[in-house]
Design a protein around this motif. Structure first.
Motif, PDB file in Angstrom:
ATOM      1  N   ARG A   2       0.819  -1.223   0.000  1.00 34.18           N
ATOM      2  CA  ARG A   2       0.000   0.000   0.000  1.00 34.18           C
ATOM      3  C   ARG A   2       0.851   1.271   0.000  1.00 34.18           C
ATOM      4  O   ARG A   2       0.369   2.341  -0.318  1.00 34.18           O
ATOM      5  N   GLU A   3       2.112   1.161   0.348  1.00 30.77           N
ATOM      6  CA  GLU A   3       2.979   2.345   0.380  1.00 30.77           C
ATOM      7  C   GLU A   3       3.474   2.686  -1.031  1.00 30.77           C
ATOM      8  O   GLU A   3       3.434   1.845  -1.920  1.00 30.77           O
ATOM      9  N   PRO A   4       3.984   3.912  -1.208  1.00 34.39           N
ATOM     10  CA  PRO A   4       4.492   4.291  -2.537  1.00 34.39           C
ATOM     11  C   PRO A   4       5.743   3.498  -2.934  1.00 34.39           C
ATOM     12  O   PRO A   4       6.036   3.357  -4.106  1.00 34.39           O
TER      13      PRO A   4
ATOM     14  N   LEU B  81       1.276   1.312  -3.939  1.00 36.31           N
ATOM     15  CA  LEU B  81       0.046   2.112  -3.830  1.00 36.31           C
ATOM     16  C   LEU B  81      -1.190   1.236  -4.023  1.00 36.31           C
ATOM     17  O   LEU B  81      -2.206   1.671  -4.552  1.00 36.31           O
TER      18      LEU B  81
ATOM     19  N   THR C  16      -3.696  -1.247  -1.956  1.00 41.77           N
ATOM     20  CA  THR C  16      -4.126  -1.673  -0.633  1.00 41.77           C
ATOM     21  C   THR C  16      -5.083  -2.848  -0.750  1.00 41.77           C
ATOM     22  O   THR C  16      -6.025  -2.798  -1.536  1.00 41.77           O
TER      23      THR C  16
ATOM     24  N   THR D 265      -7.616  -2.025  -3.714  1.00 43.29           N
ATOM     25  CA  THR D 265      -7.887  -0.719  -4.302  1.00 43.29           C
ATOM     26  C   THR D 265      -6.556  -0.034  -4.578  1.00 43.29           C
ATOM     27  O   THR D 265      -5.595  -0.187  -3.824  1.00 43.29           O
ATOM     28  N   SER D 266      -6.510   0.684  -5.697  1.00 41.10           N
ATOM     29  CA  SER D 266      -5.300   1.409  -6.077  1.00 41.10           C
ATOM     30  C   SER D 266      -5.787   2.685  -6.762  1.00 41.10           C
ATOM     31  O   SER D 266      -6.991   2.854  -6.951  1.00 41.10           O
ATOM     32  N   PRO D 267      -4.884   3.587  -7.118  1.00 36.83           N
ATOM     33  CA  PRO D 267      -5.353   4.813  -7.771  1.00 36.83           C
ATOM     34  C   PRO D 267      -6.238   4.534  -8.986  1.00 36.83           C
ATOM     35  O   PRO D 267      -7.058   5.374  -9.362  1.00 36.83           O
TER      36      PRO D 267
END
Ligand SMILES: Cc1cc2nc3c(=O)[nH]c(=O)nc-3n(C[C@H](O)[C@H](O)[C@H](O)COP(=O)(O)OP(=O)(O)OC[C@H]3O[C@@H](n4cnc5c(N)ncnc54)[C@H](O)[C@@H]3O)c2cc1C
Ligand SMILES: Cc1cc2nc3c(=O)[nH]c(=O)nc-3n(C[C@H](O)[C@H](O)[C@H](O)COP(=O)(O)OP(=O)(O)OC[C@H]3O[C@@H](n4cnc5c(N)ncnc54)[C@H](O)[C@@H]3O)c2cc1C
Lengths: 460, 396
Positions: free
Chosen positions: B32-34, B80, B82, B95-97
């Motif tokens: 989930r982190e960049p 990115l 989660t 979910t992602s951008p």
């Protein structure tokens, strides 16, 4: 020749939920409104922490102004909430009796509910209560159900009222503490920490400082604020399944008692206490009380013992020496005091605003086609931002807050003023990790953008 | 088609990814982190990498190296991204951008790590203001952002990570005014104890924070000490340690969570109660070193490899039950005869006595123990007969 028209028709002092609703009502009625708030952000007083129950008024004193405002506030919330994007969780409540004495008081409470216009209450036996709420302790003796008691987002409601006022021309001044005022030729001249403000009508909605603002403006107050603290424990989202209804105790004369209920955000809360204090500024938590709340929660819902605590908080009620709201108009002096909105202000705010609008008897022209802003949904009831593409990734993992949501809360007429305000608008850091994961990124994103910065160790 | 999805690109997840990808398994890592790397990304000073790369490394370099090795081996890493839900049979929601979607794989490895216990969960009193941070947050603010959250905080706790906080402070020009420990002694192993002394930070034992005061920022704290209540002027509080597995996904799922460890119930192969799911790293228990988590990643990768070829025995076994308040956690929680590996144990308090594992009244294993809480204790895996509960007891 001095200008005889003030800059504003109405100055609302205080941006708690009541001030926000007043700003909306007067703006929609056609008045030019300014809201004066002493803090860096709105909702910094009593409205910062409450139980977030939208009350029906079933237990309010019969014939009181409080009852009338709660009933009207409740009706109006349901009427406008869809257009403003405000959630409602139709949980219903159960009033539960745990002693024989409490059982004996149930019929009178039900009769009072019916007299108050809440006619859909129904009695519950232990078996019926536990059939509806299987996690409930078998020590419950009896109760009754109030289907109309609901849960809301306590902050999006107030933000929504205020934002609608701002979108329709009202002005919000923050860090604008009203220090003094004088009235001449029908115009109030208010001295604030953000400069002078003129208005025709002044409405004191200063909550915990209501009596003090009275004294500053009209020299005396007809009531005395006696702050009453309420502490809460919030359990992890995993516990929310333990209680569908709002579980209320039999109320006493001074308090509605310790409630167990879900929150609009999908947690479970236990609280509040009712503790008298002199301090209006500081609501401190203490460990022993929090432990007692957890014990009480586990007595009501034994399975709660297996769940973790996510958060703790405390709020202060602007109580006075009397139970009733302290609303009084002095139109000859262009002044209305809306004080002592003790423990039902969230439910009653829209009703109070409507009542006060009636008292003001202004001859403004109501807006015919006002703007209706839509508040972002943070509740479990509707879709969340992370479910829609383009959100930029999740920033707060526990509450699934997206970068897009945080960005939105840091822009616009109601931009967050401090971390508390950002939390209320987005829920960042309010989940189980309390900022372990996302504090660093928040510190980076908010740098230079909050009136009161998140970090305190930078060089000045 | 993806054969293995790994949730979490920390040392455990990346180690497993490298190992699986080297074995030719199509592996997708989600974080989930960049950036990949997990906790070491922001541990700028700490010693990492002895076990894995045979030399000391700073956290960020170590994190980059782990990610590079997994990528070089052929694993795919998506950041990115989660994971929001786990469903039976290896179906997960993400979910992602780009939005939300569902992924499925024959095997899913959970490696979501730990976090420190918050101030709220510790029920510390006072007001709620800015300036109260866990070590994880402090290190991110200092090492990733180069910002300074406060000038003269107190540090609460004396687990190893508290000393890591002390070093972070030193690097950022932050001067802690005190290090506080509610217990009678430092929790971390002995050599850590000289650090506060060397840095001129007073260490106060048997000292508990009762209230953190200040409306918008920390101004002072109230403490309980052996000499009675006291007050310390400070502008921040670093709440360290008290590690808990970050297991909300498991808790909300159809799989079983162990209240003692806070992580999922696993068998000796790291399999959860749904055999499509595996776990490794600190998600299993708070907290181990990165090197240990890396090794767990290797071990579970081997098990997943075997599972994909149908070589693991069907799920099931004897359940380990803790029957002593001296024992904080024990895993794996499911014990199977013939399985390889070690039993991991943690104590809840200092214990001197005999530890016993018994099944149906018969002793499977007995050991003398003399140890402190939060120390790693490992034993050979007991060999059960049948599936009756194995009781863990201590005779002091
Ligand atoms: C523990 C607890 C639980 C509750 N539960 C519920 C519930 O479940 N349902 C419900 O309906 N209600 C509930 N309430 C009640 C509700 O929260 C209050 O009635 C309501 O918040 C009062 O709002 P207010 O706007 O009157 O006051 P406040 O929110 O205090 O607003 C007053 C504002 O005025 C500002 N101000 C003060 N002095 C000045 C000055 N001189 N110049 C400029 N600004 C000034 C303050 O900064 C503040 O922002 C609860 C309250 C508490 C404390
Ligand atoms: C402050 C601190 C200091 C430390 N200092 C040291 C040290 O000096 N030396 C040492 O050896 N060890 C140290 N440790 C311990 C070490 O960092 C950990 O043991 C190691 O990182 C554990 O690896 P892991 O793979 O289990 O988990 P982590 O490194 O925690 O990685 C978990 C990953 O999972 C991801 N994730 C979690 N949930 C989801 C989800 N739902 N969807 C997608 N991704 C998700 C996270 O983003 C994270 O990247 C420290 C730990 C902390 C907290």
């Amino acid at each position: 020749m001095p200008d005889l028209l003030p800059n504003y028709d109405v100055a609302v002092i205080g941006a708690g939920v009541v001030g926000c609703a007043l700003a909306r009502a007067f703006t929609l009625a056609g008045a030019r409104v300014v809201v004066l708030e002493k803090a860096v952000d709105v909702l910094d007083g009593a409205s910062k922490g409450n139980s977030a129950i939208l009350h029906t008024g079933f237990d309010a004193p019969e014939g009181s102004l409080e009852l009338a405002c709660v009933r009207e506030g409740y009706r109006m919330y349901h009427e406008i909430r869809d257009r403003l994007g405000l959630p409602v969780i139709r949980s219903g409540a159960m009033v539960l009796a745990w002693t024989e004495e409490e059982v004996a008081s149930l019929p009178a409470l039900m009769a009072q509910a019916v007299a108050n216009g809440v006619t859909d209450v129904s009695p519950l036996s232990t078996a019926e209560a536990r059939a509806l709420e299987p996690a409930l302790s078998d020590r419950v003796l009896a109760g009754f159900r109030v289907p109309g008691e609901h849960l809301i987002d306590p902050w999006s409601a107030a933000h929504g009222y205020l934002l609608q006022a701002l979108d329709n021309g009202a002005i919000l001044m923050r860090q604008a503490e009203v220090l003094a005022g004088r009235r001449s030729q029908g115009i109030w001249h208010l001295a604030t920490t953000a400069g002078a403000v003129e208005a025709g009508l002044v409405i004191n909605a200063a909550g915990l400082w209501g009596d003090e603002v009275d004294r500053r403006l009209i020299g005396e107050s007809w009531f005395e604020i006696r702050p009453r603290k309420g502490q809460f424990v919030v359990f992890d989202k995993s516990a929310a399944a333990l209680a569908g209804h709002i579980l209320l105790p039999v109320p006493t004369k001074i308090t509605k008692g310790i409630v167990v209920c879900r929150t609009a955000f999908g947690n479970l809360l236990v609280g509040p206490t009712a503790e008298e204090q002199d301090d209006r500024e500081h609501a401190t938590l203490d460990t022993a009380t929090l432990q007692a709340l957890i014990r009480r929660g586990c007595e009501i819902l034994p399975a709660l013992a297996r769940h973790e605590v996510t958060a703790t908080y405390a709020g202060l009620r602007p109580a006075t020496e009397e139970k009733e709201y302290r609303i009084r108009d002095d139109l000859a002096e262009g002044y209305i005091c809306v004080g002592g909105i003790r423990s039902t202000g969230l439910s009653a705010a829209l009703g109070i605003a409507d009542h006060v609008l009636g008292l003001a008897k202004g001859n403004w022209t109501p807006l015919t086609d006002p703007v209706w802003p839509r508040m972002p949904n943070l509740s479990t009831e509707g879709p969340r931002d992370w479910q829609a593409p383009g959100h930029g990734g999740i920033l707060c993992h526990c509450e699934l807050v997206t970068r897009r949501e945080v960005e939105a809360a840091l822009t616009g007429p109601l931009t967050a003023g401090n971390m508390g305000g950002l939390k209320r608008r987005t829920r960042v850091t309010m989940g189980r990790c309390q900022g372990f994961y996302c504090s660093a990124e928040l510190a980076r994103i908010t740098e230079g953008r909050l009136a009161q910065p998140m970090l305190g160790g930078e060089d000045d | 088609m993806t054969e293995v999805i790994i949730i979490g690109a920390g040392p455990a997840g990346l180690s497993a990814a490298m190992s699986l990808a080297r074995g030719g398994v199509r592996t997708l890592v989600l974080d989930r982190e960049p950036e990949p790397g997990g906790i070491p990304r922001h541990c700028a000073h700490s010693p990492y990498g002895f076990r894995e790369f045979h030399r000391p490394m700073f956290g960020p370099a170590y994190a980059r190296r782990l990610a590079a090795e997994a990528l070089a081996a052929g694993a795919e890493i998506r950041t990115l991204t989660t994971v929001t839900a786990l469903h039976p049979g290896g179906r997960i929601e993400i979910t992602s951008p780009e939005g939300s979607e569902t992924l499925t794989a024959p095997a899913v490895l959970l490696a979501t790590g730990v976090r420190e216990t918050s101030r709220a969960a510790r029920l510390i009193g006072g007001e709620k203001q800015a300036g109260v941070l866990n070590t994880g947050a402090l290190q991110g603010i200092v090492h990733l952002n180069h910002q300074r959250p406060f000038r003269r905080p107190v540090i609460l706790g004396t687990e190893l990570v508290a000393f890591s906080a002390l070093l972070t402070c030193r690097e950022a020009g932050i001067k802690p005014v005190a290090m506080l420990e509610p217990g009678p002694r430092i929790t971390a192993r002995a050599p850590a104890g000289w650090l506060p002394w060397a840095l001129g930070v007073p260490l106060r034992l048997k000292t508990r924070i009762t209230q953190i005061l200040g409306r918008s920022r920390v101004e002072r704290i109230l403490v309980d000490t052996p000499d009675g209540p006291d007050e310390i002027e400070t502008d921040g509080v670093i709440i360290t340690g008290g590690f808990r597995p970050d297991a909300p996904l498991v808790r909300a799922s159809h799989m079983e969570l162990d209240p003692a460890s806070g992580g999922p119930v696993v068998d000796p192969w790291g399999r959860l109660t749904d055999p499509a799911y595996f776990a490794a790293g600190n998600l299993l228990r708070g907290v181990e070193t990165a090197g240990w988590c890396w090794a767990e990643g290797q071990h579970v990768a081997g098990a997943i490899h075997a599972a994909l070829k149908g070589q693991l025995p069907p799920p099931g076994g004897a359940r380990l039950r803790i029957a002593s308040d001296a024992v904080k956690l024990a895993l794996p929680q499911v014990i199977v005869a013939g399985a390889q590996g070690r039993l991991q144990l943690r104590l809840a308090r200092p214990v001197r006595g005999r530890l016993r594992l018994a099944q149906d009244g018969a002793t499977l294993l007995e050991r003398r123990i003399d140890s402190l809480p939060e120390r790693r204790i490992t034993l050979p895996l007991p060999q059960p007969r049948g599936t009756g509960d194995i009781l863990v007891t201590v005779e002091e």
